[in-house]
Design an enzyme around this catalytic site. Structure first.
Site: not given
Ligand code: AR6
Length: 181
Positions: A40, A125, A127
């Protein structure tokens, strides 16, 4: 890694979602659409302020649903913002809500006539959703949609880091065994 599913190419890549050239990318947002860390944060940094301006106007998005904004300065024309569940042990409807987040994102893209779409690994991540279980749900939900709706050219996942990529590759091999291109 690519598979043919229905009429679509289903792909898995390791890398940074914000660099994707698909028509839309999916954001792992929170229900206030308030921005945050992880993917995000990366999307808002790379896409610029237009995405947050539109998000504010939309106001929010319940868990398991999806909304759409412009892609701002991204290569992708649109960002679909969906909200995966916060993992709380698995008995709070998390699996259903995670599948819904993927399904509603695909439904919205389909309605908009979008033909290519890239997802991150939702909820795994901040969550805290266990990666293997999340990968299985993610791959199955997307593959089922592609089988039932032959409307996309390319849909897939951009995974951050080798562990996530390998876990999704394994889930995809199981789900799509005979379909490897
Ligand atoms: N490209 C692809 N994947 C990524 C990238 C990127 N640039 N950066 C991180 N990931 P998360 P969630 C991966 O925490 O668990 C936020 O604060 C990461 O390694 O981004 O759904 C929002 O505002 C992981 O495998 O999302 C919400 O409050 C995946 O993306 C909350 O986090 C998801 O991790 C959402 O949490």
């Amino acid at each position: 890694m690519e598979f043919k599913v229905g009429k679509s190419v289903f792909f898995l890549e390791e890398g940074d979602l914000t660099l994707q050239e698909t028509e839309a990318i999916v954001n792992a947002a929170n229900s206030r659409l308030a921005g945050g860390g992880g993917v995000d944060g990366a999307i808002h940094r790379a896409g610029g302020p237009a995405i947050m301006e539109e998000s504010r106007k939309i106001g929010g998005c319940p868990t398991g649903q999806a909304v759409i904004t412009t892609g701002g300065n991204l290569k992708a024309k649109y960002v679909i913002h969906t909200v995966g569940p916060i993992y709380q042990g698995g008995s709070q409807g998390e699996a259903r809500l995670l599948a819904s987040a993927y399904h509603e994102s695909l439904t919205l893209a389909h309605k908009k006539g979008i033909r290519s779409l890239a997802f991150p690994s939702l909820s795994t991540g901040a969550y805290g959703y266990p990666l293997e279980e999340a990968a299985r749900i993610a791959v199955k939900t997307v593959a089922d949609y592609l089988r039932q709706h032959p409307v996309f050219d390319r849909v897939g996942f951009v995974l951050f880091g080798n562990q996530a990529f390998q876990t999704y590759a394994q889930a995809a091999s199981k789900e799509l065994q005979s379909l490897r291109k």
